[in-house]
Motif scaffolding. Sequence first.
Motif, PDB file in Angstrom:
ATOM      1  N   ALA A  90       0.836  -1.197   0.000  1.00  0.00           N
ATOM      2  CA  ALA A  90       0.000   0.000   0.000  1.00  0.00           C
ATOM      3  C   ALA A  90       0.876   1.254   0.000  1.00  0.00           C
ATOM      4  O   ALA A  90       0.595   2.219  -0.729  1.00  0.00           O
ATOM      5  N   ALA A  91       1.929   1.232   0.782  1.00  0.00           N
ATOM      6  CA  ALA A  91       2.839   2.384   0.824  1.00  0.00           C
ATOM      7  C   ALA A  91       3.441   2.616  -0.563  1.00  0.00           C
ATOM      8  O   ALA A  91       3.505   3.749  -1.057  1.00  0.00           O
ATOM      9  N   HIS A  92       3.829   1.525  -1.198  1.00  0.00           N
ATOM     10  CA  HIS A  92       4.419   1.597  -2.524  1.00  0.00           C
ATOM     11  C   HIS A  92       3.433   2.234  -3.507  1.00  0.00           C
ATOM     12  O   HIS A  92       3.779   3.094  -4.317  1.00  0.00           O
ATOM     13  N   GLN A  93       2.180   1.813  -3.387  1.00  0.00           N
ATOM     14  CA  GLN A  93       1.153   2.298  -4.295  1.00  0.00           C
ATOM     15  C   GLN A  93       0.871   3.784  -4.081  1.00  0.00           C
ATOM     16  O   GLN A  93       0.657   4.522  -5.038  1.00  0.00           O
ATOM     17  N   LEU A  94       0.884   4.208  -2.830  1.00  0.00           N
ATOM     18  CA  LEU A  94       0.655   5.634  -2.543  1.00  0.00           C
ATOM     19  C   LEU A  94       1.752   6.477  -3.188  1.00  0.00           C
ATOM     20  O   LEU A  94       1.505   7.588  -3.658  1.00  0.00           O
ATOM     21  N   LEU A  95       2.963   5.905  -3.219  1.00  0.00           N
ATOM     22  CA  LEU A  95       4.094   6.653  -3.781  1.00  0.00           C
ATOM     23  C   LEU A  95       4.015   6.748  -5.304  1.00  0.00           C
ATOM     24  O   LEU A  95       4.531   7.678  -5.907  1.00  0.00           O
ATOM     25  N   ARG A  96       3.373   5.754  -5.943  1.00  0.00           N
ATOM     26  CA  ARG A  96       3.330   5.748  -7.405  1.00  0.00           C
ATOM     27  C   ARG A  96       2.238   6.648  -7.957  1.00  0.00           C
ATOM     28  O   ARG A  96       2.286   7.037  -9.103  1.00  0.00           O
ATOM     29  N   TYR A  97       1.237   6.906  -7.135  1.00  0.00           N
ATOM     30  CA  TYR A  97       0.074   7.638  -7.626  1.00  0.00           C
ATOM     31  C   TYR A  97       0.415   9.122  -7.816  1.00  0.00           C
ATOM     32  O   TYR A  97       1.301   9.665  -7.150  1.00  0.00           O
ATOM     33  N   GLY A  98      -0.288   9.775  -8.751  1.00  0.00           N
ATOM     34  CA  GLY A  98       0.040  11.155  -9.112  1.00  0.00           C
ATOM     35  C   GLY A  98      -0.566  12.235  -8.228  1.00  0.00           C
ATOM     36  O   GLY A  98      -0.140  13.365  -8.245  1.00  0.00           O
ATOM     37  N   TRP A  99      -1.605  11.917  -7.449  1.00  0.00           N
ATOM     38  CA  TRP A  99      -2.261  12.837  -6.520  1.00  0.00           C
ATOM     39  C   TRP A  99      -2.675  14.162  -7.158  1.00  0.00           C
ATOM     40  O   TRP A  99      -2.257  15.226  -6.697  1.00  0.00           O
ATOM     41  N   PRO A 100      -3.545  14.109  -8.164  1.00  0.00           N
ATOM     42  CA  PRO A 100      -4.029  15.368  -8.743  1.00  0.00           C
ATOM     43  C   PRO A 100      -4.793  16.213  -7.721  1.00  0.00           C
ATOM     44  O   PRO A 100      -4.821  17.433  -7.817  1.00  0.00           O
ATOM     45  N   GLY A 101      -5.415  15.555  -6.748  1.00  0.00           N
ATOM     46  CA  GLY A 101      -6.144  16.287  -5.704  1.00  0.00           C
ATOM     47  C   GLY A 101      -5.271  16.627  -4.508  1.00  0.00           C
ATOM     48  O   GLY A 101      -5.764  17.119  -3.487  1.00  0.00           O
ATOM     49  N   ASN A 102      -3.975  16.301  -4.625  1.00  0.00           N
ATOM     50  CA  ASN A 102      -2.989  16.683  -3.612  1.00  0.00           C
ATOM     51  C   ASN A 102      -3.270  16.158  -2.199  1.00  0.00           C
ATOM     52  O   ASN A 102      -3.837  15.080  -2.040  1.00  0.00           O
ATOM     53  N   VAL A 103      -2.859  16.963  -1.199  1.00  0.00           N
ATOM     54  CA  VAL A 103      -2.924  16.498   0.193  1.00  0.00           C
ATOM     55  C   VAL A 103      -4.354  16.153   0.586  1.00  0.00           C
ATOM     56  O   VAL A 103      -4.605  15.180   1.296  1.00  0.00           O
ATOM     57  N   ARG A 104      -5.315  16.938   0.089  1.00  0.00           N
ATOM     58  CA  ARG A 104      -6.706  16.681   0.451  1.00  0.00           C
ATOM     59  C   ARG A 104      -7.143  15.313  -0.069  1.00  0.00           C
ATOM     60  O   ARG A 104      -7.814  14.559   0.634  1.00  0.00           O
ATOM     61  N   GLU A 105      -6.740  14.985  -1.288  1.00  0.00           N
ATOM     62  CA  GLU A 105      -7.088  13.678  -1.851  1.00  0.00           C
ATOM     63  C   GLU A 105      -6.442  12.552  -1.047  1.00  0.00           C
ATOM     64  O   GLU A 105      -7.065  11.524  -0.762  1.00  0.00           O
TER      65      GLU A 105
END
Length: 541
Positions: A442-457
Amino acid sequence: MRATDLDLKELLQVDPAGGILRFGHERVLLLDAVALGLLRRELIEMLGMTGARAMLTRFGYAHGWRTAENLRTAFPWDSEDEWRHAGGRLHTLQGLVRVGAPEDGQRSGTLPIGNSIWEDSYEAEQHLLHFGPADETVCWTLTGFASGYLSRAHGREIYCVEERCRGKGDAVCRLVGRPVEEWGETITPHLAFYHQKCLDAALSHVTDELKRVERRLDARRRELAAAETGPAAAGSSLHVESPAMMRILDLARRVAQVDSTVLLTGESGVGKERVARFIHDQSARTAGPFIAVNCGAVPESLLESELFGHTRGAFTGATQDRVGLFEAANGGTLLLDEIGEVPPSVQVKLLRVLQEREIRRVGENRSRPVNVRVLAATNRDLVAEIRGARFRQDLYYRLRVVEITVPPLRERREDILPLARAFLAAAATRTGRTVTGLTPAAAHQLLRYGWPGNVRELENAVERAVVLAQGSRVDVDDLPQDIGLATPSPAGVGDIRPLAEVERDYITSVVRAVGGNRAQAAAKLGIGTATLYRKLKEYGT
Ligand code: ZN
């Protein structure tokens, strides 16, 4: 039987095979005096002289009381008096202290009840061994014992006081016991040692000391953490580890010291309000209010009255006087979030307030001074808004005395996991779920994602995952699907990876997402089942 008839050889029952040792009818222990001395030293070091004295006096008292109780029926005493004197005799036989009558008189009705001299007190000896000569008497256990024994044996409250003590340099210890009423006021300071209160006070002293030590440790830990990660780490509630955010917080901290307006820019959800809050907390206004208003969420017709207040009857529905946010934030900080959404009619009024430092309530003719530090935030490109004549240039310059641009989360990946862990812990506490962390996948996956919604997302995703988590840790399957299936988006040249590796990660994540159903995965990927099997075999999964 008389007290002097007590005989050590008769009293002590020794089992030749070892095991239980009895004295009279009670089980006794042979303890090395130095071991007891060490225990005494520990107590003094932990509780202080007063606390240790109270504890040992109370211990002695309970022991004395019990001994008198037991001796009463253990032997056929000639008289009550013989029983009353047996306590001292017993202590002598047991080797704790040699109890004798003082030279100035034998047992006599005119002398105090417990009038004796003590020689070779083990307690004085141990005190001298560990601490050297004391300022006060030190035979606390023995004095407590005498008080307890005499109180039980005479059926009235009797207290003993050591008037001289070997432990403070006298030749012998000298004990005087009297009924409490005969002592009068002089016994009061001694009574304290018999009461729980005295011990409680000593213990609370220890607790206070522990708390002080804890606070010093905490401060030291913070210092160390700050030294490790740079000065900006003091804004640890923001969970920042990236150099980019460290620089932002450094700037924010410096800006906090002056009262100028600050324009916070950055994509939606990057945490501009958190930085604004940080500036407020670090500023001299920290004791005042911090108020944030989302200008985009207030209808245009109400925004002016929301910000500046109104008088009763100023417009339809204004049934009473109302204080605006500028006045409510007096002495503190006002964050105008989504400043780019403010309509031109209100922009001009805002500009005047910033210039004049006074507001005028809607429907009122007089101005009121306000002492507010204004921060503004926007995710819009205000320069483009100015070009499109949607935002006043003069207001823009007035607001951006200092501009702080908060970078998007994808440009500061070092912050993803610290933030995720902080959100996870907060969500677990709030929801009462025992979710303790992230699985490595899960940690690995969080790091790969682009987070267009940033910290709130990120916050929303983690919160949802905490609620949905099957196990004690958040796993990939607990994350929203678009995050769980994310493949890395290259943010810079350093992030570019071989196509085969990306393909492998994507295919395995799709298989995982459909619950391991390979036929379904192949269909979704638009490849043949045989191709999928071959690829999975190559990956060794
Ligand atoms: Zn003494």
